[in-house]
Design a protein around this motif. Structure first.
Motif, PDB file in Angstrom:
ATOM      1  N   HIS A 582       0.653  -1.207  -0.269  1.00 30.80           N
ATOM      2  CA  HIS A 582       0.388  -0.316   0.258  1.00 30.80           C
ATOM      3  C   HIS A 582       1.437   1.462  -0.116  1.00 30.80           C
ATOM      4  O   HIS A 582       2.062   1.574   0.472  1.00 30.80           O
ATOM      5  CB  HIS A 582      -0.499   0.324   1.600  1.00 30.80           C
ATOM      6  N   CYS A 618      -4.220   6.329  -0.630  1.00 31.69           N
ATOM      7  CA  CYS A 618      -2.754   5.435  -1.061  1.00 31.69           C
ATOM      8  C   CYS A 618      -2.686   5.142  -2.368  1.00 31.69           C
ATOM      9  O   CYS A 618      -3.354   5.538  -3.733  1.00 31.69           O
ATOM     10  CB  CYS A 618      -4.044   3.798  -0.695  1.00 31.69           C
ATOM     11  N   CYS A 622      -4.275  -0.941  -5.630  1.00 33.14           N
ATOM     12  CA  CYS A 622      -3.913  -2.720  -4.773  1.00 33.14           C
ATOM     13  C   CYS A 622      -5.090  -3.122  -4.830  1.00 33.14           C
ATOM     14  O   CYS A 622      -5.224  -4.343  -4.220  1.00 33.14           O
ATOM     15  CB  CYS A 622      -3.750  -1.964  -2.966  1.00 33.14           C
ATOM     16  N   HIS A 626      -8.964   0.514  -4.773  1.00 32.44           N
ATOM     17  CA  HIS A 626      -8.176   1.224  -4.122  1.00 32.44           C
ATOM     18  C   HIS A 626      -8.317   2.662  -3.931  1.00 32.44           C
ATOM     19  O   HIS A 626      -8.125   3.438  -3.380  1.00 32.44           O
ATOM     20  CB  HIS A 626      -7.596   1.268  -5.355  1.00 32.44           C
TER      21      HIS A 626
HETATM   22 CU1  CUA Z   1      -4.066   0.207  -1.069  1.00 31.35          CU
HETATM   23 CU2  CUA Z   1      -4.226   1.195  -2.859  1.00 31.35          CU
END
Ligand code: CUA
Ligand code: K7E
Length: 654
Positions: A582, A618, A622, A626
């Motif tokens: 992340h 972030c 991910c 996300h």
């Molecule tokens: Cu955690 Cu994008």
């Protein structure tokens, strides 16, 4: 090869066969058979792995890049001596200390010579070492994590170029001062001052890999360029080229090219160790830094002020000079340990010294006088052979383990292959253009892997699409399995590649770490579960113990921060799944983002300047949600009554 891969390859070869007749720019192209054969040799089907890992020095980028061979695909960039925002290296609190030096925090260096750790003269896949050139340093990278773990500064040195060049079992790394300077440093006249040189031996702990300064040998004030440690019979020796034995201080291009021959300094490490053990050294106190990542994953710096300096006069037999034409650059020892090949930049031959003849010449005292008490061996007594017509500007040599040497030749831009039996040139092939180093996988070890040679070129000119005044850096891959070298592939690289190393993928790939173990983390700022998240104020420092997991941060609402605070975001990635980092970025933060590996904790410090609501998010894509992985921090004016509060899950702030 699975059948799909075979089908893809067949299709590719068919396409190539159609295209090979004419190329887009209208230049006549290589014959059809050659192109398809080359393509087949470097083609790695989608989903398949490369045969080798290659580690290329990043030169003035200060980093190491990792490529797959034979495809030439870029796999990873490992920050070493330079800040690197992609990974937050040198920006986050855990890694900043790696870039500390006795000159302060330095966000850059020039990295030239990667070297894999070796056991019995063979790459063991444990560590990669690389030198910092401008601020003399040696770094150690861990090859399970592909991360820099340690950097030691080399004191009493100016230009750490001839480095690290490990000994046969990675007992020592070496470093030669490139620039002659006052030893120890002091204020003196440039023109009238007497400068000196220093050859440094850094001990490597066989278990931990930790580096420590063993001793330094004070030598005449020449420019020491490159180095190699011996192998087999020559294992107790290290060799260093020098240029500017004229000791010129200005316009070296002419003034340092006066003499016919300069020297290779041959250091007998056994003799040196004995003299050190007998206390024949002097103590100097130049401060230098040792930066090390601890068990808890945090880098710390230690200042050390103690060096053991060995004066050559106090230790007879420790150093000999091998006369070598003419301003030599590279010095390379063949797999048997017998031949010492020098690359005399301005020489018309490639001199190959014989180690056994050198030993005999020392025993026979076949000396041509001495300089400052250092015996100069008779050239004719130590030379094994001279390679005639080697091209213009030989620099570096690698070996295939089958009795042949391959030398990079800069001015005539070619690789020249010669026999170590009769020193005759047997093949040569152009490089595009101006080759510096070259690298055969394992070609500097006692057990070359062979198969390919890579040219690490200085100039690419017309080989790639133009990209403004600077073109891509590049390498070229050649097949060396037959009598004749064959060009297989051009591939771009990040700049500037000097030396490189490669080893079979099988040695590394199964040892590669997939996640950091969260349960056993000893990071003092770790948050091991969401129920442990918290925000702690200590004066004007606020520590946020935050977790990240697909697809949220906790806490993701924080209030009660004031202008004048320093906020420490300690972000722990709770994932225990391979390849799920992340990221963390904060509006208004004054440095890079964090990239946090699974199970790892990283810290970003932010000093908010103005009241307001600040989002964070972030930075690494991910999950499907996300984009939802975000939060807010409320910043109030200094002295505000807003209470410190945060959320530990669904619901209100507490
Ligand atoms: Cu955690 Cu994008
Ligand atoms: Cu020849 Cu720095 Cu090894 Cu570049 S050096 S080419």
């Amino acid at each position: 090869m699975p059948s799909t891969a075979r089908a893809v390859r067949a299709a590719l070869l068919a396409a190539l066969a159609t295209a090979a007749g004419t190329s887009a720019c209208g230049k006549s192209s290589a014959p059809l058979g050659a192109a398809t054969d080359a393509a087949a040799r470097v083609y790695v089907a989608p989903g398949q792995y490369d045969e080798l890992y290659a580690f290329m020095s990043g030169g003035f980028s200060g980093n190491v890049t990792v490529y797959g061979l034979p495809s030439g695909r870029l796999l990873q960039q490992i920050p070493v001596f330079s800040q690197y925002p992609e990974k937050g290296y040198g920006y986050n609190e855990e890694t900043k200390a790696m870039l500390n030096t006795s000159y302060g925090f330095i966000p850059w260096d020039d990295a030239h010579h990667p070297q894999l750790s070796i056991t019995d003269g063979k790459a063991d896949g444990r560590w990669l070492f690389i030198n910092g050139n401008n601020t003399p340093r040696i770094a150690r990278l861990d090859l399970t994590r592909f991360e820099t773990d340690e950097i030691i500064e080399i004191p009493n040195s100016a230009g750490g170029h001839g480095s690290p060049y490990l000994t046969e079992n990675s007992e020592y790394a070496v470093s030669a001062t490139r620039f002659a300077v006052p030893e120890p440093q002091q204020d003196m006249s440039i023109r009238d001052g007497k400068f000196g040189g220093m050859l440094t031996f850094v001990k490597i702990d066989p278990k931990s890999g930790h580096m420590s300064l063993a001793y330094q040998i004070h030598v005449p004030g020449y420019d020491y360029d490159l180095a190699r440690s011996g192998k087999g019979p020559s294992r107790d020796w290290s060799f260093f080229t020098s240029y500017n034995t004229e000791e010129a201080k200005t316009l070296l291009e002419a003034n340092a090219s006066q003499k016919d021959k300069d020297y290779i300094a041959a250091v007998n490490r056994k003799a040196a160790e004995q003299c050190v053990a007998q206390g024949k050294t002097k103590d100097w106190n130049t401060p230098y830094l040792h930066n090390l990542v601890g068990e808890d994953g945090i880098a710390r710096s230690e200042t050390i002020k103690s060096e053991k300096i060995l004066e050559v006069a106090d230790c007879p037999g420790v150093l000999y000079f091998l006369p070598t034409p003419k301003s030599p650059h590279g010095v390379d020892v063949d797999p048997t340990g017998e031949f010492i090949v020098a690359g005399g930049k301005l020489a018309t031959t490639i001199p190959v010294h014989s180690f056994s003849k050198m030993v005999k010449a020392i025993a026979d005292k076949a000396f041509d006088g001495d300089v400052g008490g250092i015996p100069v061996l008779k050239y004719d007594a130590i030379i094994a052979g001279e390679v005639q017509n080697p091209g213009l500007g030989p620099l570096h040599t690698e070996f295939d383990g089958k009795g042949y040497a391959y030398t990079s030749v800069f001015i005539s831009s070619e690789i020249v292959k010669f026999s170590l039996t009769d020193f005759k040139v047997v093949d040569r092939i152009p490089t595009y253009y101006s080759i510096g180093h070259l690298m055969i996988p394992g070609g500097d070890t006692e057990h070359p892997y062979g198969k390919y040679v890579i040219a690490l070129n200085k100039i690419t000119k017309d080989r790639y699409l133009p990209t403004g005044p600077e073109l891509t850096q590049a390498g070229q891959l050649y097949d060396i399995t037959g009598d004749k070298m064959k060009l297989l592939l051009d591939f771009p690289m990040t700049g500037e590649p000097h030396y490189a190393q490669a080893l079979p993928a099988s040695i590394l790939k199964d040892k590669s770490l997939k996640t950091y173990a969260l349960a056993t983390s000893t990071d003092p700022y770790v948050t091991k579960s969401e129920k442990d998240v918290k925000v702690v104020r200590q004066g004007n420092k606020v520590h946020v113990y935050m977790t990240a997991i697909r697809s949220h941060f906790l806490p993701d609402n924080i209030e009660g921060i004031q202008v004048g605070d320093s906020v420490f975001f300690h972000v722990t990635n709770l994932e225990q799944d391979w390849d799920v980092p992340h990221g963390f970025a904060m509006l208004g933060a004054q440095n890079a983002e964090l990239l946090v590996m699974p199970g790892q904790t990283r810290t970003l410090v932010w000093a908010p300047l103005r009241p307001g609501i600040y989002p964070f998010y972030c930075t690494d894509f991910c999950s499907a949600l996300h984009q939802e992985m975000q939060g807010y921090m409320r910043v109030s004016a200094k002295g505000s009554a807003t209470k410190l509060a945060w959320n530990g899950g669904a619901g209100a702030l507490k």
